[in-house]
Scaffold this active site. Sequence first.
Site, PDB file in Angstrom:
ATOM      1  N   CYS A 134       0.854  -1.179   0.000  1.00  0.00           N
ATOM      2  CA  CYS A 134       0.000   0.000   0.000  1.00  0.00           C
ATOM      3  C   CYS A 134       0.899   1.242   0.000  1.00  0.00           C
ATOM      4  O   CYS A 134       1.810   1.349   0.827  1.00  0.00           O
ATOM      5  CB  CYS A 134      -0.900  -0.033   1.221  1.00  0.00           C
ATOM      6  N   CYS A 190       0.558   3.388   3.475  1.00  0.00           N
ATOM      7  CA  CYS A 190       1.114   2.940   4.760  1.00  0.00           C
ATOM      8  C   CYS A 190       2.342   2.045   4.613  1.00  0.00           C
ATOM      9  O   CYS A 190       2.847   1.536   5.603  1.00  0.00           O
ATOM     10  CB  CYS A 190       0.045   2.216   5.559  1.00  0.00           C
ATOM     11  N   CYS A 243      -7.335  -9.360 -14.440  1.00  0.00           N
ATOM     12  CA  CYS A 243      -7.948  -9.607 -15.746  1.00  0.00           C
ATOM     13  C   CYS A 243      -8.046 -11.086 -16.094  1.00  0.00           C
ATOM     14  O   CYS A 243      -9.069 -11.536 -16.626  1.00  0.00           O
ATOM     15  CB  CYS A 243      -7.214  -8.847 -16.837  1.00  0.00           C
ATOM     16  N   HIS A 252      -2.163  -8.731 -20.532  1.00  0.00           N
ATOM     17  CA  HIS A 252      -3.596  -8.574 -20.343  1.00  0.00           C
ATOM     18  C   HIS A 252      -4.281  -9.827 -20.893  1.00  0.00           C
ATOM     19  O   HIS A 252      -3.731 -10.510 -21.757  1.00  0.00           O
ATOM     20  CB  HIS A 252      -4.131  -7.323 -21.048  1.00  0.00           C
ATOM     21  N   ASP A 258     -14.177  -7.740 -23.268  1.00  0.00           N
ATOM     22  CA  ASP A 258     -13.318  -7.582 -22.092  1.00  0.00           C
ATOM     23  C   ASP A 258     -14.179  -7.295 -20.867  1.00  0.00           C
ATOM     24  O   ASP A 258     -14.707  -6.190 -20.712  1.00  0.00           O
ATOM     25  CB  ASP A 258     -12.315  -6.457 -22.328  1.00  0.00           C
TER      26      ASP A 258
END
Length: 153
Positions: A1, A4, A27, A54, A69
Amino acid sequence: CTACDMVVRFPRYNDPARLLETRRGRCGEWANCFSLLLAALGFEARLAVDWTDHVWAEVWLGDRWLHCDPCEGSLDAPLTYEAGWGKKLTYIISFSTKEVVDVTPRYTMQWPRVLDRRTEVSEDRLAELIAAADGGARRSAAGGAEDVNLSLP
């Protein structure tokens, strides 16, 4: 993250039931799940795998395969990745239980530039590999499965 500095583990699930339970995936997971749903509804579906990272579905509607998609909520918009995202496409291979096909030309308006970037294997060798995989898929679909060696030279 980034807020943090905490590391969050992101598990990858190939099981559509687990994906629907957790509602977390990328995906590939969503395209896999969506293809399963298409097949359950009686549509022919296959996964399109883009070597530049992808995955999406293709669905047979009418008399042709359509780009579909589920992550982008798009149907029949094959130039999304090249024109919309600015991707420098190389290889896009579609897989189903019945066939394996190089579909890259359908997803580009810059075929000569794409060919310049396709350097992993020669186009002749790629055609051989895809023909071998396709033959294996077709034999498997017909009930005569056998192993296919797709190793690169």
